[in-house]
Design a protein around this motif. Sequence first.
Motif, short mmCIF file in Angstrom:
data_model
loop_
_atom_site.label_atom_id
_atom_site.label_comp_id
_atom_site.label_asym_id
_atom_site.label_seq_id
_atom_site.Cartn_x
_atom_site.Cartn_y
_atom_site.Cartn_z
N SER A 137 0.83 -1.21 0.00
CA SER A 137 0.00 0.00 0.00
C SER A 137 0.87 1.26 0.00
CB SER A 137 -0.90 0.01 1.23
OG SER A 137 -1.71 -1.14 1.28
N PRO A 138 0.28 2.40 -0.34
CA PRO A 138 1.02 3.67 -0.27
C PRO A 138 1.48 3.95 1.15
CG PRO A 138 -0.99 3.92 -1.55
CD PRO A 138 -1.07 2.57 -0.91
N ALA A 139 2.53 4.70 1.28
CA ALA A 139 3.06 5.07 2.60
C ALA A 139 1.97 5.75 3.43
CB ALA A 139 4.26 6.01 2.43
N GLY A 140 1.91 5.41 4.70
CA GLY A 140 0.95 6.02 5.60
C GLY A 140 -0.39 5.32 5.67
N THR A 141 -0.55 4.23 4.91
CA THR A 141 -1.83 3.53 4.90
C THR A 141 -2.19 2.98 6.28
OG1 THR A 141 -1.69 2.94 2.56
CG2 THR A 141 -3.09 1.55 3.94
N ALA A 142 -1.22 2.39 6.96
CA ALA A 142 -1.50 1.75 8.25
C ALA A 142 -2.15 2.72 9.24
CB ALA A 142 -0.22 1.17 8.84
N GLU A 143 -1.70 3.97 9.22
CA GLU A 143 -2.23 4.96 10.15
C GLU A 143 -3.69 5.33 9.84
OE1 GLU A 143 0.70 5.24 8.60
OE2 GLU A 143 1.97 4.77 10.35
N LYS A 144 -4.14 5.02 8.63
CA LYS A 144 -5.49 5.38 8.21
C LYS A 144 -6.49 4.23 8.34
CE LYS A 144 -3.58 8.64 4.82
NZ LYS A 144 -3.44 8.97 3.38
#
Length: 544
Positions: free
Chosen positions: A74-81
């Motif tokens: 996934s694109p960077a920062g996906t986990a936080e979303k």
Amino acid sequence: MNDKYVIGIDYGSDSARAVIVNAANGDEIASSVKNYPRWCEGKYCDPIANQYRQHPLDYIEVLEFIVKDALEKSPAGTAEKVVGISFDTTGSTPVFVNENGLPLALMSKYAENPNAMFVLWKDHTAVMEAAEINELAKKWEVDYTKYEGGIYSSEWVWAKMLHLLREDKDIREDAYSWIEHCDWLTALITGKNKPEEVVRSRCAAGHKAMWHPEWGGLPSEEFLTALDPLLAGYRDRLFSETYTSDKAVGNLSAEWAGRLGLSENVTVGVSAFDCHMGAVGGDITPNMLVRAIGTSTCDILISDYKSIEGNVVAGICGQVDGSVVPGYMGLEAGQSGFGDIYAWFKNVCGWAIKELVPDQTDVIEKIIPRLSEEAAKIPVEESTIIAVDWMNGRRTPDASQEVKGAIMGLTLASSAPRIFRALVEATSFGSRAIVERFRREGVEIKGCIGLGGVARKSPFVMQTMADILNMPIKIAATEQTCAFGTAMFAAVAAGIYNTVEEAQKAMGKGFEKVYEPVPANAAQYDELYGKYLAAGKFLEKERI
């Protein structure tokens, strides 16, 4: 909402898959699939004895891999979303647990004991126990099977657990309670592991465990101990309440947030069985029959309360309030063998290749596409071979794992494509038997939706089914429909949508194709269907 993602995780018979979905529009961000390693080695199974067991470590290892792998894609920062996560699994797939909710196979003394592992849905070792449940239920003051089609199956939890208690003295000593696979996964990642803490799925309990509000939950202690004293005390160590899958179990525990690379703020939704959530992912609406077609089939309908009020549908896999979409009655049916039957015939055809030219075994995977191509050329009027699709028993109508399949009308001119065509017709005749049972029991069917691997990849099979059912079949556009439906439920559990219908409207992807019945073929199949029914009656009567 554009920056909120949900994860749907689907545990199938052979593998698990995770999809990360944009909750605003249903767009897939990334996905990952992984086979269960021990299962793929053939461990803990004995097909001759109809024994199919899966180790909990397979489930744990695969879970960690697919979630982290999908996040890495996934694109960077996906986990936080990511704000929500939900599961679906096959079922009934239960396991015995100790007082702390630990599956017995995770204890060192039971690490290699199949009886301490999850009993996969298609395990048919409990045929005798299912027969005893049915016999007692018909004599009891309350028929606990009446909302499960009136026939309890060896594929379901009480039969399986009783069989293991009888078979294994060691298991009897350490088993405290049992849990379904779908409920265990949510308990695992929220830390609510103890049996009294587990949030139980309405779907699993209602369809497979004889749970119903009419008698206060599970069957009575008196019924269970009359069945066998070995079941004494289990009811008190289980549950009385169940929950629909739009509800939240809780949040990720600190341990599992770390293991998955997600936040502890991620909401974990109540789980359900694969095809029930898949039906939502396939855009189910009232009285549309959704058929999840893979190794077996699971057929799902939802009906408004007024239409089903007072109607107890015989011979299906249950009718449960809210088991699919909250606010509707969920009805389930299905076939114990579908794609498995084609795979069996493929392996029969490929046996000589595997034995005599082992360096050419990749050819075996080309057998079914080639058989399909040739079978499609055979006119319906030349379909003189009749097969009965009970190679793995019969799920519905009228569950029986004692019946056997057959191929009849063979001659020396019966080629592999002609036999394969008969098998495809047989699985579709089995589908028609389900449709006709629903209609006979007063349940309206407005149309049919197909999802799963066979529906998307086998035009010959789907056209044959459309002709035999004599109704159009719409094919869901989403490839991983079960995981996608699970993601919709995660979005509701996380509070992004108020209802499942809202999530469907925002996230649904519609249909990619429609198979229309050919009137001339449909008329000819009416006659062949009569022969299929006659062959089935003969097999059942003679117990061949």
